[in-house]
Design a protein around this motif. Sequence first.
Motif, mmCIF file in Angstrom:
data_model
loop_
_atom_site.group_PDB
_atom_site.id
_atom_site.type_symbol
_atom_site.label_atom_id
_atom_site.label_comp_id
_atom_site.label_asym_id
_atom_site.label_seq_id
_atom_site.Cartn_x
_atom_site.Cartn_y
_atom_site.Cartn_z
ATOM 1 N N THR A 104 -106.540 75.543 -37.094
ATOM 2 C CA THR A 104 -106.892 76.482 -38.160
ATOM 3 C C THR A 104 -108.236 77.175 -37.930
ATOM 4 O O THR A 104 -108.726 77.902 -38.795
ATOM 5 N N PHE A 187 -101.490 77.394 -38.827
ATOM 6 C CA PHE A 187 -102.336 77.562 -37.653
ATOM 7 C C PHE A 187 -102.659 79.037 -37.455
ATOM 8 O O PHE A 187 -101.935 79.927 -37.914
ATOM 9 N N THR A 188 -103.765 79.283 -36.789
ATOM 10 C CA THR A 188 -104.234 80.639 -36.535
ATOM 11 C C THR A 188 -104.040 81.002 -35.070
ATOM 12 O O THR A 188 -103.733 80.147 -34.233
#
Length: 300
Positions: A104, A187-188
């Motif tokens: 993240t 999640f990024t």
Amino acid sequence: GLPSDADLVHNFMGWIELINGTHLAAVALSSSSSQKEEGLVFDIITMSQQQPTDAENELKRVGTSLQRLCDVMVDEFSTTIVETMLVERAKMLSYFMQCPHLLTVTDEHDLPYLTTTTTTSPDLDETKRFLAIFVRECTRFLAQIGTTTTTAMLQLAPNAMLTNVAGRLEEKCMEVVLDNLGSTPAFTLVGSRAFQRDITSIMQCFDTCQTQAPFLALKESLGLMTLENNRFAQLREALYGLVQPGVPSSIRSKTLLNYGEFETDGTVLDEAQSMMQAKGFHALHLRDAISIMNRRIIDV
């Protein structure tokens, strides 16, 4: 911690000898007479045509049991290597516990280990040391025996060990990718790229071996996770358009994909799978791709 390099080498060779010895005994017992099995002559057992059929059958049954034992040993080896040696003793568990935060991250400066010389998590250093020795010893053994027909049977242990350990490692990493444990719900792009670098450094340990198509699903999963925001959003909306063609784009981008909607219509499912394959995702199941797409944060 992990054993020394010398102890690891000794243990790996011990497993190779044990598994190969069991396999050779199984093949020998399963043979109805002294013969060449894939070019390897078994002189340790001579069975004449005059031997009773019951005795021959009994030897074959014992051989079959030994082969099952051989399979169990390969499975036990790979489980011990991944679950005990790597996850518990080589700090992979510590790394996996950090993944919810890692995935993240929105700024690479938030990664404390990232420097001009270090781009992967130090928690994986021992794992990579262990795997480097493991792969090196297996490939060295294969190189020493060669690829002639007389040594083909001896290739079983190292090849099976490499393939099974790679498969179990892929399973452990896919647990994080697919949020099987409920610890990585989002999640990024930045976090995914960091995770991809880390996991790729593990997979690269197997680059010198000839395991059959290792890590295909994992590699494709990482590729999907790290697609640029625009390409990721376009693919996601295109899939959504297959099941809800009349929904405006602004709504599609905010609505989760539902694999059940694809599964109930065989034609739509085929179109979705073809769309994914056209983008280079051949090994990744559509259900898993949807899990990834639903958890990716794209507005960062």
